[in-house]
Scaffold this active site. Structure first.
Site, PDB file in Angstrom:
ATOM      1  N   TYR A 134      35.624  23.099  54.803  1.00 19.98           N
ATOM      2  CA  TYR A 134      34.073  23.727  54.839  1.00 19.98           C
ATOM      3  C   TYR A 134      33.455  23.222  53.758  1.00 19.98           C
ATOM      4  O   TYR A 134      33.568  23.183  52.755  1.00 19.98           O
ATOM      5  CB  TYR A 134      34.382  25.546  54.605  1.00 19.98           C
ATOM      6  CG  TYR A 134      32.682  25.940  54.988  1.00 19.98           C
ATOM      7  CD1 TYR A 134      32.624  26.527  55.974  1.00 19.98           C
ATOM      8  CD2 TYR A 134      31.728  25.993  53.792  1.00 19.98           C
ATOM      9  CE1 TYR A 134      31.601  27.401  56.323  1.00 19.98           C
ATOM     10  CE2 TYR A 134      30.578  26.768  54.039  1.00 19.98           C
ATOM     11  CZ  TYR A 134      30.442  27.199  55.212  1.00 19.98           C
ATOM     12  OH  TYR A 134      29.156  27.867  55.580  1.00 19.98           O
ATOM     13  N   GLN A 158      31.162  32.587  60.871  1.00 24.82           N
ATOM     14  CA  GLN A 158      31.378  32.339  62.227  1.00 24.82           C
ATOM     15  C   GLN A 158      32.413  30.800  62.082  1.00 24.82           C
ATOM     16  O   GLN A 158      33.073  30.609  62.922  1.00 24.82           O
ATOM     17  CB  GLN A 158      30.243  31.886  62.983  1.00 24.82           C
ATOM     18  CG  GLN A 158      29.334  31.122  62.694  1.00 24.82           C
ATOM     19  CD  GLN A 158      28.106  31.765  61.603  1.00 24.82           C
ATOM     20  OE1 GLN A 158      28.586  32.471  61.023  1.00 24.82           O
ATOM     21  NE2 GLN A 158      26.908  31.222  61.619  1.00 24.82           N
ATOM     22  N   ASN A 181      29.435  30.538  50.522  1.00 26.32           N
ATOM     23  CA  ASN A 181      28.541  31.800  50.111  1.00 26.32           C
ATOM     24  C   ASN A 181      29.475  32.906  50.254  1.00 26.32           C
ATOM     25  O   ASN A 181      30.694  33.071  50.311  1.00 26.32           O
ATOM     26  CB  ASN A 181      27.388  32.017  50.617  1.00 26.32           C
ATOM     27  CG  ASN A 181      27.360  32.032  52.073  1.00 26.32           C
ATOM     28  OD1 ASN A 181      28.621  32.587  52.960  1.00 26.32           O
ATOM     29  ND2 ASN A 181      26.253  32.007  52.709  1.00 26.32           N
ATOM     30  N   SER A 222      29.813  28.550  40.241  1.00 27.71           N
ATOM     31  CA  SER A 222      30.129  27.402  39.327  1.00 27.71           C
ATOM     32  C   SER A 222      30.151  27.683  37.739  1.00 27.71           C
ATOM     33  O   SER A 222      28.953  28.593  37.678  1.00 27.71           O
ATOM     34  CB  SER A 222      29.632  26.120  39.714  1.00 27.71           C
ATOM     35  OG  SER A 222      29.954  25.017  38.971  1.00 27.71           O
ATOM     36  N   HIS A 266      23.009  24.612  40.061  1.00 28.97           N
ATOM     37  CA  HIS A 266      24.001  24.955  41.156  1.00 28.97           C
ATOM     38  C   HIS A 266      23.286  26.103  41.847  1.00 28.97           C
ATOM     39  O   HIS A 266      23.006  26.129  43.027  1.00 28.97           O
ATOM     40  CB  HIS A 266      25.408  25.054  41.153  1.00 28.97           C
ATOM     41  CG  HIS A 266      26.083  24.085  41.160  1.00 28.97           C
ATOM     42  ND1 HIS A 266      26.275  23.139  42.109  1.00 28.97           N
ATOM     43  CD2 HIS A 266      26.852  23.417  40.116  1.00 28.97           C
ATOM     44  CE1 HIS A 266      26.939  22.233  41.831  1.00 28.97           C
ATOM     45  NE2 HIS A 266      27.332  22.311  40.626  1.00 28.97           N
ATOM     46  N   GLU A 280      36.280  27.308  34.638  1.00 30.99           N
ATOM     47  CA  GLU A 280      36.480  26.227  35.915  1.00 30.99           C
ATOM     48  C   GLU A 280      36.321  24.744  35.128  1.00 30.99           C
ATOM     49  O   GLU A 280      37.184  24.054  35.536  1.00 30.99           O
ATOM     50  CB  GLU A 280      35.372  26.280  36.743  1.00 30.99           C
ATOM     51  CG  GLU A 280      35.573  25.427  38.117  1.00 30.99           C
ATOM     52  CD  GLU A 280      34.260  25.546  38.730  1.00 30.99           C
ATOM     53  OE1 GLU A 280      34.070  25.067  40.118  1.00 30.99           O
ATOM     54  OE2 GLU A 280      33.167  25.946  38.465  1.00 30.99           O
ATOM     55  N   HIS A 281      35.292  24.358  34.417  1.00 29.62           N
ATOM     56  CA  HIS A 281      35.227  23.325  33.825  1.00 29.62           C
ATOM     57  C   HIS A 281      35.126  23.415  32.144  1.00 29.62           C
ATOM     58  O   HIS A 281      34.393  24.368  31.707  1.00 29.62           O
ATOM     59  CB  HIS A 281      33.653  22.661  34.109  1.00 29.62           C
ATOM     60  CG  HIS A 281      33.549  22.263  35.605  1.00 29.62           C
ATOM     61  ND1 HIS A 281      32.810  23.315  36.304  1.00 29.62           N
ATOM     62  CD2 HIS A 281      34.150  21.413  36.497  1.00 29.62           C
ATOM     63  CE1 HIS A 281      32.778  22.955  37.558  1.00 29.62           C
ATOM     64  NE2 HIS A 281      33.669  21.870  37.869  1.00 29.62           N
ATOM     65  N   ASP A 301      32.478  16.002  38.889  1.00 28.43           N
ATOM     66  CA  ASP A 301      32.096  16.309  40.287  1.00 28.43           C
ATOM     67  C   ASP A 301      31.897  15.346  41.166  1.00 28.43           C
ATOM     68  O   ASP A 301      32.063  15.396  42.500  1.00 28.43           O
ATOM     69  CB  ASP A 301      30.513  16.711  39.914  1.00 28.43           C
ATOM     70  CG  ASP A 301      30.647  18.280  39.207  1.00 28.43           C
ATOM     71  OD1 ASP A 301      31.478  18.781  39.423  1.00 28.43           O
ATOM     72  OD2 ASP A 301      29.616  18.549  39.082  1.00 28.43           O
ATOM     73  N   GLU A 351      75.025  45.536  48.914  1.00 25.65           N
ATOM     74  CA  GLU A 351      73.717  45.695  49.695  1.00 25.65           C
ATOM     75  C   GLU A 351      73.943  46.612  50.997  1.00 25.65           C
ATOM     76  O   GLU A 351      73.198  46.801  51.777  1.00 25.65           O
ATOM     77  CB  GLU A 351      72.964  44.491  49.690  1.00 25.65           C
ATOM     78  CG  GLU A 351      72.422  44.037  48.669  1.00 25.65           C
ATOM     79  CD  GLU A 351      71.575  42.570  48.987  1.00 25.65           C
ATOM     80  OE1 GLU A 351      71.270  42.269  49.957  1.00 25.65           O
ATOM     81  OE2 GLU A 351      70.943  42.289  48.038  1.00 25.65           O
ATOM     82  N   HIS A 374      75.853  40.479  57.186  1.00 24.99           N
ATOM     83  CA  HIS A 374      75.761  39.223  56.356  1.00 24.99           C
ATOM     84  C   HIS A 374      76.942  38.885  55.750  1.00 24.99           C
ATOM     85  O   HIS A 374      77.364  37.768  55.932  1.00 24.99           O
ATOM     86  CB  HIS A 374      74.652  39.808  55.248  1.00 24.99           C
ATOM     87  CG  HIS A 374      73.555  39.611  55.522  1.00 24.99           C
ATOM     88  ND1 HIS A 374      72.682  40.501  56.298  1.00 24.99           N
ATOM     89  CD2 HIS A 374      72.424  38.831  54.977  1.00 24.99           C
ATOM     90  CE1 HIS A 374      71.367  40.216  56.434  1.00 24.99           C
ATOM     91  NE2 HIS A 374      71.205  39.241  55.706  1.00 24.99           N
TER      92      HIS A 374
END
Length: 440
Positions: free
Chosen positions: A140, A201, A224, A247, A272, A337-338, A371, A425, A430
């Site tokens: 995406y 979608q 988003n 960000s 951003h 993040e950065h 980036d 068990e 088994h």
């Protein structure tokens, strides 16, 4: 009051010596990534429409939500020839920059690529791990407020390096506006299918497939709140990389870096969107004042000054701490993040940094280089999730299968152990399955 004066942000000033520092920092860092009930309900409706009506739903939703006027999926599909045309039509400087960035990203991610392995025990039993790529990945790429050809490269190239057979890209085109750089990047990165779809979608189409959009095994890339909510909703049906928030950048400075440089580094994330977060930490109060002055001086020259001003006012901060030790503690508390270590000896800090998506070392390493073209991936954990998450990489497009090949002697020895544990068990089948292989 002038327009420029109104644009100067009232950036939060904090000191670790303040009695209410912890509470104020927590409030500043708080980011609720969970959707509202209304968003969740709308996303569920969109996913259900795409699952049940396929291409017809995609056409209807794209017309309504992205203000298009198309009648079929053919108009929402971009073929290889159009991608090549976009690449060939770029100015030479842009084409060369894209190619240079793509090559650096590829080389870096080649170093990440794990291999299969195995070992043989004394009785001949072989154990190991087989690493295989996903068959099909969906990426995406955000659209709308800005276009991100760099995101195409950062998502598609690691998938190629991992050996993914087929890459499907979705990118929203509100009002039908195509970005030539994004299309060119898709050509350069070897994307197999491109659809001009966005929002929930697009995620639903990738997760479940339609008559036209192939169903993928994993969806990566930020978007988003509708995209994030949809990714959360389809997880389990497909894999996802992460739920990305706004960000972020945390700059730690020892006062030796030019204040204008640091102000622009903060701007680079604040531009951003209004929810982005830019924070500076220093143990020199005069340096914090200098950065504040640089922000005030430089902001009027920025094309996206309104967004930057809102971001810095709402979520930005200049923090003065007591010393380096407090700065290191703040890094791990924020888990950015950065992280820019704009200090004289950044290597000496590495052992103290436990939580950060990407670490930019020294005064000359602007986060913006990461980036676009440094090589490491710019898809990174946000909102404190660097405490347990990693950057997007080749490993996200591969899966691992355990290999177990017992010799007769190995099966007999392991069978005795398995039998005891299985009967403990109360799983008799088994136990007996293992016992059949035990040598008398």
């Amino acid at each position: 009051m002038t327009e420029n004066a109104r644009m100067v942000p009232a950036i939060t000033r904090l000191s670790t010596a303040d009695a209410d520092f912890d509470a104020r920092l927590d409030a500043l860092l708080a980011w609720e990534g969970v959707s509202s009930h209304e968003v969740q309900q709308r996303v569920d409706e969109i996913i259900d429409a795409v699952r049940t009506r396929g291409d017809a739903a995609l056409v209807e939703l794209s017309n309504r939500l992205d203000r298009l006027a198309v009648s079929s999926m053919a108009e929402l599909t971009i073929g290889p020839a159009r991608l090549r045309e976009a690449y060939d039509g770029l100015p030479a400087e842009q084409r060369e920059a894209l190619a240079a960035a793509a090559e650096r990203i590829r080389i870096y991610h080649e170093h990440q690529k794990p291999g299969s392995w195995e070992y043989t025990e004394a009785d001949g039993t072989r154990l190991g791990q087989q690493v295989t790529p996903l068959d099909r990945a969906g990426i995406y790429v955000p659209g709308g407020k800005a276009a991100y050809p760099s995101s195409v490269l950062m998502n598609a190239i690691p998938a190629h390096v991992a050996g993914v057979r087929e890459i499907v890209m979705v990118v929203p085109t509100p009002d039908g506006v195509l970005n030539e750089l994004v299309l060119a990047a898709a050509h350069l990165a070897g994307v197999d299918h491109v659809f001009t779809l966005g929002g929930a979608q697009a995620v639903a189409a990738l997760a479940y497939g339609t008559e036209t959009v192939p169903r993928v095994d994993k969806i990566v890339g930020p978007g988003n709140i509708y995209v994030a909510t949809a990714k959360r909703a389809v997880f389990g049906q497909v894999g996802i990389d992460m739920i990305a928030g706004p960000s972020e950048i945390l700059v730690v400075s020892d006062a030796g870096t030019d204040s204008d440089w640091l102000a622009m580094d903060l701007f680079s994330q604040a531009e951003h969107d209004e929810d982005a977060q830019a924070i500076l930490v220093t143990w020199d109060a005069a340096h914090a004042d200098a950065v504040a002055a640089s922000i005030e001086t430089l902001l009027p020259s920025m094309e996206r000054q309104a967004i930057i001003a809102e971001s810095l006012s709402a979520r930005g901060a200049l923090i003065v701490c007591r010393d380096r030790a407090e700065a290191a503690a703040l890094i791990n508390r924020i888990a950015p993040e950065h992280l820019e270590l704009s200090v004289a000896d950044p290597d000496s800090w590495l052992g103290e940094v436990r939580h950060a998506g990407a670490i930019f070392m020294g005064r000359y390493t602007a986060e913006a280089l990461g980036d676009y073209c440094a090589g490491p991936n710019h898809v990174l954990p946000t909102s404190g999730t660097a405490r347990f998450s990693s950057p997007l990489g080749v490993y996200d497009f591969q899966k691992r299968s355990s290999i177990i090949h017992c010799s007769a002697d190995g099966a007999s020895a392991l069978g005795r152990t398995a039998s005891v544990l299985a009967r403990g068990e109360s799983l008799t089948a088994h136990a007996r399955s293992a016992e059949y292989r035990i040598k008398p």
